[in-house]
Write a protein that holds these residues in place. Sequence first.
Motif, PDB file in Angstrom:
ATOM      1  N   ARG A   1      11.515 -18.585   2.256  1.00  0.00           N
ATOM      2  CA  ARG A   1      10.537 -17.562   1.863  1.00  0.00           C
ATOM      3  C   ARG A   1      10.347 -16.611   3.038  1.00  0.00           C
ATOM      4  O   ARG A   1       9.855 -16.999   4.096  1.00  0.00           O
ATOM      5  N   LEU A   2      10.768 -15.362   2.832  1.00  0.00           N
ATOM      6  CA  LEU A   2      10.724 -14.357   3.881  1.00  0.00           C
ATOM      7  C   LEU A   2       9.580 -13.384   3.638  1.00  0.00           C
ATOM      8  O   LEU A   2       9.268 -13.049   2.486  1.00  0.00           O
ATOM      9  N   ALA A   3       8.968 -12.914   4.719  1.00  0.00           N
ATOM     10  CA  ALA A   3       7.893 -11.929   4.628  1.00  0.00           C
ATOM     11  C   ALA A   3       8.046 -10.942   5.778  1.00  0.00           C
ATOM     12  O   ALA A   3       7.996 -11.338   6.951  1.00  0.00           O
ATOM     13  N   TRP A   4       8.276  -9.690   5.421  1.00  0.00           N
ATOM     14  CA  TRP A   4       8.324  -8.622   6.424  1.00  0.00           C
ATOM     15  C   TRP A   4       6.980  -7.913   6.414  1.00  0.00           C
ATOM     16  O   TRP A   4       6.610  -7.293   5.436  1.00  0.00           O
ATOM     17  N   HIS A   5       6.231  -8.045   7.504  1.00  0.00           N
ATOM     18  CA  HIS A   5       4.927  -7.406   7.629  1.00  0.00           C
ATOM     19  C   HIS A   5       5.133  -6.019   8.243  1.00  0.00           C
ATOM     20  O   HIS A   5       5.107  -5.851   9.469  1.00  0.00           O
ATOM     21  N   ARG A   6       5.355  -5.056   7.374  1.00  0.00           N
ATOM     22  CA  ARG A   6       5.624  -3.695   7.842  1.00  0.00           C
ATOM     23  C   ARG A   6       4.345  -3.079   8.413  1.00  0.00           C
ATOM     24  O   ARG A   6       3.312  -3.044   7.727  1.00  0.00           O
ATOM     25  N   PRO A   7       4.384  -2.584   9.640  1.00  0.00           N
ATOM     26  CA  PRO A   7       3.185  -1.958  10.219  1.00  0.00           C
ATOM     27  C   PRO A   7       2.821  -0.676   9.463  1.00  0.00           C
ATOM     28  O   PRO A   7       3.641  -0.123   8.713  1.00  0.00           O
ATOM     29  N   PRO A   8       1.584  -0.176   9.634  1.00  0.00           N
ATOM     30  CA  PRO A   8       1.203   1.084   8.988  1.00  0.00           C
ATOM     31  C   PRO A   8       2.181   2.210   9.329  1.00  0.00           C
ATOM     32  O   PRO A   8       2.687   2.283  10.451  1.00  0.00           O
ATOM     33  N   TRP A   9       2.442   3.066   8.346  1.00  0.00           N
ATOM     34  CA  TRP A   9       3.314   4.221   8.578  1.00  0.00           C
ATOM     35  C   TRP A   9       2.632   5.474   8.028  1.00  0.00           C
ATOM     36  O   TRP A   9       1.709   5.408   7.213  1.00  0.00           O
ATOM     37  N   LEU A  10       3.096   6.609   8.489  1.00  0.00           N
ATOM     38  CA  LEU A  10       2.483   7.887   8.128  1.00  0.00           C
ATOM     39  C   LEU A  10       2.967   8.334   6.757  1.00  0.00           C
ATOM     40  O   LEU A  10       4.166   8.408   6.514  1.00  0.00           O
ATOM     41  N   GLU A  11       2.021   8.618   5.867  1.00  0.00           N
ATOM     42  CA  GLU A  11       2.328   9.229   4.576  1.00  0.00           C
ATOM     43  C   GLU A  11       1.909  10.694   4.638  1.00  0.00           C
ATOM     44  O   GLU A  11       0.797  11.012   5.037  1.00  0.00           O
ATOM     45  N   GLU A  12       2.815  11.568   4.236  1.00  0.00           N
ATOM     46  CA  GLU A  12       2.548  12.996   4.358  1.00  0.00           C
ATOM     47  C   GLU A  12       1.472  13.454   3.383  1.00  0.00           C
ATOM     48  O   GLU A  12       1.115  12.744   2.436  1.00  0.00           O
ATOM     49  N   ALA A  13       0.948  14.642   3.640  1.00  0.00           N
ATOM     50  CA  ALA A  13      -0.114  15.197   2.805  1.00  0.00           C
ATOM     51  C   ALA A  13       0.369  15.398   1.370  1.00  0.00           C
ATOM     52  O   ALA A  13       1.527  15.761   1.132  1.00  0.00           O
ATOM     53  N   VAL A  14      -0.526  15.155   0.400  1.00  0.00           N
ATOM     54  CA  VAL A  14      -0.204  15.341  -1.012  1.00  0.00           C
ATOM     55  C   VAL A  14      -1.402  15.973  -1.722  1.00  0.00           C
ATOM     56  O   VAL A  14      -2.543  15.818  -1.282  1.00  0.00           O
ATOM     57  N   PRO A  15      -1.169  16.691  -2.826  1.00  0.00           N
ATOM     58  CA  PRO A  15      -2.292  17.151  -3.649  1.00  0.00           C
ATOM     59  C   PRO A  15      -2.993  15.957  -4.269  1.00  0.00           C
ATOM     60  O   PRO A  15      -2.342  15.027  -4.737  1.00  0.00           O
ATOM     61  N   ALA A  16      -4.332  15.966  -4.251  1.00  0.00           N
ATOM     62  CA  ALA A  16      -5.071  14.763  -4.665  1.00  0.00           C
ATOM     63  C   ALA A  16      -6.148  15.059  -5.696  1.00  0.00           C
ATOM     64  O   ALA A  16      -7.056  14.261  -5.903  1.00  0.00           O
TER      65      ALA A  16
END
Length: 362
Positions: free
Chosen positions: A81-96
């Motif tokens: 059982r594998l788990a990759w704990h991806r650190p926070p990454w930047l999501e670009e601006a979007v219309p919301a």
Amino acid sequence: MTNRPPGAPGPTGWLPAQLNQGWTYRDRVGPSERGHWLSAFYAARYRHSDREAWMRRLEAGEIRCNGEALRADRPLVVGDRLAWHRPPWLEEAVPASWPVVFDDGDLYVIDKPSGLPVLPGGGWLEHTVLHLLERRFAQAGSGGLAHGGVPRPVHRLGRHTSGLLVCARSPRLRSWLSALLRESTADTLSAVGGEIRSDQDQSRPHDWPRRSCLKTYRALTAPVPLALAPGECLEITTPIGRRPHPLLGQIWAAQESAGGGRSLPAISRLTLLERRGDANLVAVTIGTGRPHQIRIHLASVGAPLLGDPLFLPGGDAHPGSRPGDGGYCLHAHQLRLPLPDGGELELETPCPARLRREAFNP
């Protein structure tokens, strides 16, 4: 400076670029992967990174196997059982922000802006319609949840596709609508010569009617000489299937171009609305809901969406592009949607300025 909670749109209605909370990707090793080195397993599973990048993640302590952090590469065992704990990454601006087209307390239909992803995937986690809906309706408290909970999308639109997006609050309605939006119309069944089943069909409430919906889009195609007069139609029945792609492993494309493999029957009806100097304005009505169907079908007849970086004339996918790459103009304009009570809902949302008719008005 205004203090704004994370995930809240700014004064312009856009969600600014910001770090998300990170994510854990979980996998289990199968018999065919026994003995593979962990770095090779991840490089094959997540093709955005090579083995050297996965080695660096191992050294950083981001990967666990059976609950224990690994610091070095090793062969895998079936059942690991594998788990990759991806650190926070930047999501670009979007219309919301978006107009609400219809809301009866369960069914919730919005006019999604171009540039906003619907569901997590392809590097998007929190800057999505789903996350924004969950945040907004949870913040509304009991008043926002009085009719069964948070409205959640029942189908996808591409990130750069605008227009009518159907959501529902109750799981029962979501299951029924999801099957409905994927299944064919009666005309489609006749045209492709067989029944088209949805993977969601078993979850459809059997006491609800099974009827067809009708989805019509507006789009600009490349300025190719379509053999149609304004107002004339062309039916496109190119099958859609998976084919190899160097960046993604596999991608949906025109199966006639891909060759071999399982294909899905699909049908679209293309209507020429206007010839313009730099593009053709078209309407496309779809009877099936295949991945990237309109983009693939228009490309398959030599008229790809204007500015589409992915699908090439003939329906093949560009090896250096991804489905989320933008540049095209496609709008979900009209929807005829049957309702569980036997009624029918007809909805329409205004087209972006680039897609408004100038000369042809049927």
